[in-house]
Motif scaffolding. Structure first.
Motif, mmCIF file in Angstrom:
data_model
loop_
_atom_site.group_PDB
_atom_site.id
_atom_site.type_symbol
_atom_site.label_atom_id
_atom_site.label_comp_id
_atom_site.label_asym_id
_atom_site.label_seq_id
_atom_site.Cartn_x
_atom_site.Cartn_y
_atom_site.Cartn_z
ATOM 1 N N ALA A 144 -3.136 -2.863 -23.653
ATOM 2 C CA ALA A 144 -2.504 -3.616 -22.510
ATOM 3 C C ALA A 144 -2.852 -3.101 -21.085
ATOM 4 N N TYR A 145 -2.461 -1.932 -20.784
ATOM 5 C CA TYR A 145 -2.568 -1.187 -19.675
ATOM 6 C C TYR A 145 -4.164 -1.124 -19.301
ATOM 7 N N GLU A 146 -5.031 -0.728 -20.175
ATOM 8 C CA GLU A 146 -6.397 -0.897 -19.855
ATOM 9 C C GLU A 146 -6.943 -2.556 -19.468
ATOM 10 N N GLN A 147 -6.164 -3.238 -19.775
ATOM 11 C CA GLN A 147 -6.830 -4.525 -19.547
ATOM 12 C C GLN A 147 -6.513 -4.767 -18.016
ATOM 13 N N LEU A 148 -5.502 -4.116 -17.700
ATOM 14 C CA LEU A 148 -5.048 -4.310 -16.223
ATOM 15 C C LEU A 148 -5.694 -3.397 -15.361
ATOM 16 N N HIS A 149 -6.320 -2.457 -15.725
ATOM 17 C CA HIS A 149 -6.880 -1.337 -14.567
ATOM 18 C C HIS A 149 -7.345 -1.794 -13.337
ATOM 19 N N GLN A 150 -8.153 -3.104 -13.269
ATOM 20 C CA GLN A 150 -8.585 -3.361 -12.109
ATOM 21 C C GLN A 150 -7.681 -4.262 -11.201
ATOM 22 N N ALA A 151 -6.599 -4.272 -11.774
ATOM 23 C CA ALA A 151 -5.530 -5.136 -10.429
ATOM 24 C C ALA A 151 -5.387 -4.466 -9.273
ATOM 25 N N ARG A 152 -5.327 -5.321 -8.317
ATOM 26 C CA ARG A 152 -5.520 -4.729 -6.887
ATOM 27 C C ARG A 152 -4.053 -4.467 -6.575
ATOM 28 N N THR B 292 0.819 -1.130 0.199
ATOM 29 C CA THR B 292 0.038 -0.124 -0.006
ATOM 30 C C THR B 292 0.856 1.322 -0.147
ATOM 31 N N PRO B 293 0.629 2.000 -0.955
ATOM 32 C CA PRO B 293 1.852 3.010 -1.089
ATOM 33 C C PRO B 293 1.046 4.364 -0.151
ATOM 34 N N LYS B 294 2.156 5.071 0.355
ATOM 35 C CA LYS B 294 2.048 6.147 1.264
ATOM 36 C C LYS B 294 1.376 7.019 0.572
ATOM 37 N N ASP B 295 1.552 7.411 -0.742
ATOM 38 C CA ASP B 295 1.125 8.514 -1.435
ATOM 39 C C ASP B 295 0.514 8.070 -2.919
ATOM 40 N N PRO B 296 -0.893 7.707 -2.664
ATOM 41 C CA PRO B 296 -1.421 7.040 -3.967
ATOM 42 C C PRO B 296 -1.268 8.012 -5.143
ATOM 43 N N LEU B 297 -1.336 9.090 -5.036
ATOM 44 C CA LEU B 297 -1.108 10.020 -6.276
ATOM 45 C C LEU B 297 0.472 9.649 -6.754
ATOM 46 N N ARG B 298 1.438 10.014 -5.951
ATOM 47 C CA ARG B 298 2.742 9.548 -6.298
ATOM 48 C C ARG B 298 2.908 8.212 -7.015
ATOM 49 N N ALA B 299 2.415 7.198 -6.390
ATOM 50 C CA ALA B 299 2.350 5.675 -6.891
ATOM 51 C C ALA B 299 1.768 5.619 -8.211
ATOM 52 N N GLN B 300 0.505 6.325 -8.542
ATOM 53 C CA GLN B 300 -0.062 6.408 -9.806
ATOM 54 C C GLN B 300 0.616 7.001 -10.862
ATOM 55 N N GLN B 301 1.473 8.060 -10.473
ATOM 56 C CA GLN B 301 2.497 8.845 -11.476
ATOM 57 C C GLN B 301 3.718 7.987 -11.619
ATOM 58 N N ASP B 302 4.162 7.302 -10.767
ATOM 59 C CA ASP B 302 5.266 6.415 -11.078
ATOM 60 C C ASP B 302 4.793 5.350 -11.830
ATOM 61 N N GLU B 303 3.888 4.628 -11.841
ATOM 62 C CA GLU B 303 3.080 3.579 -12.630
ATOM 63 C C GLU B 303 3.053 4.265 -14.196
ATOM 64 N N LEU B 304 2.280 5.639 -14.234
ATOM 65 C CA LEU B 304 2.458 6.071 -15.540
ATOM 66 C C LEU B 304 3.648 6.352 -16.356
ATOM 67 N N THR B 305 4.203 6.794 -15.592
ATOM 68 C CA THR B 305 5.847 7.034 -16.017
ATOM 69 C C THR B 305 6.534 5.798 -16.387
ATOM 70 N N ALA B 306 6.256 4.542 -15.628
ATOM 71 C CA ALA B 306 7.002 3.460 -16.176
ATOM 72 C C ALA B 306 6.300 2.895 -17.528
ATOM 73 N N VAL B 307 5.008 3.148 -17.491
ATOM 74 C CA VAL B 307 4.059 2.767 -18.856
ATOM 75 C C VAL B 307 4.771 3.298 -19.691
ATOM 76 N N HIS B 308 4.962 4.534 -19.820
ATOM 77 C CA HIS B 308 5.483 5.391 -20.813
ATOM 78 C C HIS B 308 6.902 5.128 -21.197
ATOM 79 N N ASP B 309 7.695 4.643 -20.312
ATOM 80 C CA ASP B 309 8.922 4.041 -20.557
ATOM 81 C C ASP B 309 8.714 2.727 -21.446
#
Length: 104
Positions: free
Chosen positions: A70-78, A29-46
């Motif tokens: 591919a990213y949209e197929q995984l959007h509900q992953a916990r 569980t990330p401490k800052d969900p917005l930061r975690a989401q931004q990191d995930e989007l950056t990694a997907v961009h990479d």
């Protein structure tokens, strides 16, 4: 280091105070969900950047679309930790399949 100088272990693995830091650092569980989401989007961009380089004969817009799919197929992953690598694997599989289909 003598036995007296070694840190005392709590439980069976960590010196005092370190167990909590270890648990926090490896929490799912990330401490800052917005930061975690931004990191995930950056990694997907990479991922998209790597795949465009790996498949120069494929239209970059098509690669981006496959990564998005591919990213949209995984959007509900916990558990979000492995989303970028799973996106890359799915998009790469789709690219390989389409190149096999178009090969003479």
């Amino acid at each position: 280091m003598t036995a007296d100088e070694q840190p005392q272990m709590t439980g069976d693995r960590f010196p005092p105070g370190r167990e909590t830091r270890h648990r926090e650092a490896h929490s799912t569980t990330p401490k800052d969900p917005l930061r975690a989401q931004q990191d995930e989007l950056t990694a997907v961009h990479d991922v998209a950047t790597r795949l465009r380089s790996a498949y120069p004969s494929v239209d970059p817009a098509a690669v981006d679309a496959l990564v998005k799919t591919a990213y949209e197929q995984l959007h509900q992953a916990r558990i979000r930790t492995y989303i970028p690598i799973l996106v890359e694997r799915r998009a790469r599989n789709m690219l390989n399949a389409s190149s096999r289909d178009s090969a003479p």
